[in-house]
Motif scaffolding. Sequence first.
Motif, PDB file in Angstrom:
ATOM      1  N   UNK A   1       0.894  -1.326  -0.070  1.00 33.01           N
ATOM      2  CA  UNK A   1       0.035  -0.061   0.282  1.00 33.01           C
ATOM      3  C   UNK A   1       0.862   1.431  -0.058  1.00 33.01           C
ATOM      4  N   UNK A   2       1.860   1.073   0.749  1.00 34.75           N
ATOM      5  CA  UNK A   2       2.931   2.280   0.845  1.00 34.75           C
ATOM      6  C   UNK A   2       3.689   2.678  -0.543  1.00 34.75           C
ATOM      7  N   UNK A   3       4.083   1.476  -1.195  1.00 36.43           N
ATOM      8  CA  UNK A   3       5.007   1.413  -2.464  1.00 36.43           C
ATOM      9  C   UNK A   3       4.020   2.510  -3.332  1.00 36.43           C
ATOM     10  N   UNK A   4       3.043   2.233  -4.143  1.00 40.10           N
ATOM     11  CA  UNK A   4       2.495   3.131  -5.048  1.00 40.10           C
ATOM     12  C   UNK A   4       2.385   4.559  -4.483  1.00 40.10           C
ATOM     13  N   UNK A   5       2.104   4.836  -3.386  1.00 39.45           N
ATOM     14  CA  UNK A   5       2.150   6.363  -2.686  1.00 39.45           C
ATOM     15  C   UNK A   5       3.355   7.005  -2.856  1.00 39.45           C
ATOM     16  N   UNK A   6       4.537   5.974  -2.424  1.00 38.93           N
ATOM     17  CA  UNK A   6       6.010   6.535  -2.572  1.00 38.93           C
ATOM     18  C   UNK A   6       6.277   6.786  -4.144  1.00 38.93           C
ATOM     19  N   UNK A   7       5.936   5.907  -4.911  1.00 39.88           N
ATOM     20  CA  UNK A   7       6.254   6.172  -6.375  1.00 39.88           C
ATOM     21  C   UNK A   7       5.630   7.233  -7.082  1.00 39.88           C
ATOM     22  N   UNK A   8       4.655   7.704  -6.367  1.00 34.79           N
ATOM     23  CA  UNK A   8       3.819   8.739  -6.874  1.00 34.79           C
ATOM     24  C   UNK A   8       4.408  10.066  -6.344  1.00 34.79           C
ATOM     25  N   UNK A   9       4.801  10.087  -5.399  1.00 33.97           N
ATOM     26  CA  UNK A   9       5.403  11.228  -4.818  1.00 33.97           C
ATOM     27  C   UNK A   9       7.026  11.976  -5.255  1.00 33.97           C
ATOM     28  N   UNK A  10       7.051  13.027  -5.513  1.00 37.72           N
ATOM     29  CA  UNK A  10       8.503  13.575  -6.244  1.00 37.72           C
ATOM     30  C   UNK A  10       9.633  12.910  -5.344  1.00 37.72           C
ATOM     31  N   UNK A  11      10.249  12.219  -6.180  1.00 37.46           N
ATOM     32  CA  UNK A  11      11.491  11.621  -5.359  1.00 37.46           C
ATOM     33  C   UNK A  11      11.448  10.332  -4.857  1.00 37.46           C
ATOM     34  N   UNK A  12      10.147   9.944  -4.685  1.00 38.90           N
ATOM     35  CA  UNK A  12       9.813   8.593  -3.862  1.00 38.90           C
ATOM     36  C   UNK A  12      10.284   7.448  -4.250  1.00 38.90           C
ATOM     37  N   UNK A  13      10.581   7.285  -5.424  1.00 35.89           N
ATOM     38  CA  UNK A  13      10.824   5.879  -6.092  1.00 35.89           C
ATOM     39  C   UNK A  13      12.157   5.482  -5.360  1.00 35.89           C
ATOM     40  N   UNK A  14      13.191   6.526  -5.214  1.00 42.57           N
ATOM     41  CA  UNK A  14      14.319   6.383  -4.361  1.00 42.57           C
ATOM     42  C   UNK A  14      14.167   5.723  -3.056  1.00 42.57           C
ATOM     43  N   UNK A  15      13.127   6.426  -2.314  1.00 40.17           N
ATOM     44  CA  UNK A  15      12.903   5.896  -1.054  1.00 40.17           C
ATOM     45  C   UNK A  15      12.224   4.701  -0.898  1.00 40.17           C
TER      46      UNK A  15
ATOM     47  N   UNK B   1       0.113  11.647   9.099  1.00 40.52           N
ATOM     48  CA  UNK B   1       0.728  10.196   9.530  1.00 40.52           C
ATOM     49  C   UNK B   1       1.748   9.642   8.335  1.00 40.52           C
ATOM     50  N   UNK B   2       1.219   9.884   7.151  1.00 44.56           N
ATOM     51  CA  UNK B   2       1.982   9.503   5.948  1.00 44.56           C
ATOM     52  C   UNK B   2       2.797  10.596   5.442  1.00 44.56           C
ATOM     53  N   UNK B   3       2.907  11.637   5.825  1.00 42.94           N
ATOM     54  CA  UNK B   3       4.187  12.530   5.682  1.00 42.94           C
ATOM     55  C   UNK B   3       5.012  12.186   6.501  1.00 42.94           C
ATOM     56  N   UNK B   4       4.852  11.835   7.796  1.00 43.34           N
ATOM     57  CA  UNK B   4       5.789  11.564   8.729  1.00 43.34           C
ATOM     58  C   UNK B   4       6.402  10.203   8.229  1.00 43.34           C
ATOM     59  N   UNK B   5       5.844   9.188   7.848  1.00 42.01           N
ATOM     60  CA  UNK B   5       6.504   8.177   7.446  1.00 42.01           C
ATOM     61  C   UNK B   5       7.316   8.194   6.292  1.00 42.01           C
ATOM     62  N   UNK B   6       6.978   9.149   5.256  1.00 36.69           N
ATOM     63  CA  UNK B   6       7.694   9.596   4.020  1.00 36.69           C
ATOM     64  C   UNK B   6       9.049  10.305   4.761  1.00 36.69           C
ATOM     65  N   UNK B   7       8.998  10.880   5.528  1.00 35.54           N
ATOM     66  CA  UNK B   7      10.164  11.678   6.301  1.00 35.54           C
ATOM     67  C   UNK B   7      10.879  10.662   7.036  1.00 35.54           C
TER      68      UNK B   7
END
Length: 289
Positions: free
Chosen positions: A100-114, A155-161
């Motif tokens: 569930x987190x993967x597609x959210x990260x990949x749609x976020x700028x620079x998230x694919x690297x994370x 919560x999602x923003x903090x997880x990305x951070x």
Amino acid sequence: MTIQRSISLSKGDHYFRPDVPIFVNRAIEAFNKIEHRHDFLEISYVGEGSGTHYIGDQALQVHQGDIFLIPVGVSHVFRPAAASDSRPPIVYNCLMAVESIRPLLQSFPGGAELATLLDEPDWRHYRDAFGEFRRLFLKLYDAYATKRPGWNTELHLAVFELLLYLHRYQAEPSNAAQGAESPGMEIALHIIHNRFHSPITLKEAAELSALGERQFHRKFKSRTGMTFIEYVQSVRIDEACRLLRTTERKVADIASSVGYQDITFFNRLFRKKTGLSPREYRKENGQAH
């Protein structure tokens, strides 16, 4: 004779809500905890105490500031050093459903690297050198526990951070080799965020950062956009805001706890930073009950 360990399976269905693929808790670890593996990614932070972390086929001594990235399928358990231990490890856990987190990260700028962190095959161990992870886990726990309006987004923003910090942590050795900035500024920021309730001077921060006062002041303002005094005041007022929102402590007590004995000065500074008096701020932002 080989002794077979009993390892249970923890499933994300037990923790995640349909619309929130993240779960955060704070656990006091004890001997009755069962070693387990799980079908989700876990990032754990030792917030207090000490003990042993049995992970995979290793047993590691852990203390406040230890962080672990625990992939899907890796078995582990935290335990105190002894059954009568008065300071057992207190661990903050952030669980996330990888798919569930993967597609959210990949749609976020620079998230694919994370997102590469989601696929780590082996567990990772980090140390919270400057206090960033402690602040972030407290933020995660507060967002999940209080569920104020917009908490799911927070919560999602903090997880990305959190994933960003871990990614950056892994990249630090190569950055250092390329001549990245010395850790002096990180030390200063660590001091401010962890000792804001005590007197902190520019001279002291500069000395601990191994920089001259003028050089330190120039670098600090370039890094933060604020002078040293302005930054210390902002950190203190931010903590005062948190205490006003989440506790029923008296304003004078809160002022003292963030480093201000002069209540008149505190009230004036608080209004300057927030546009409200402490009591007005508490009334508008609610109190914990």
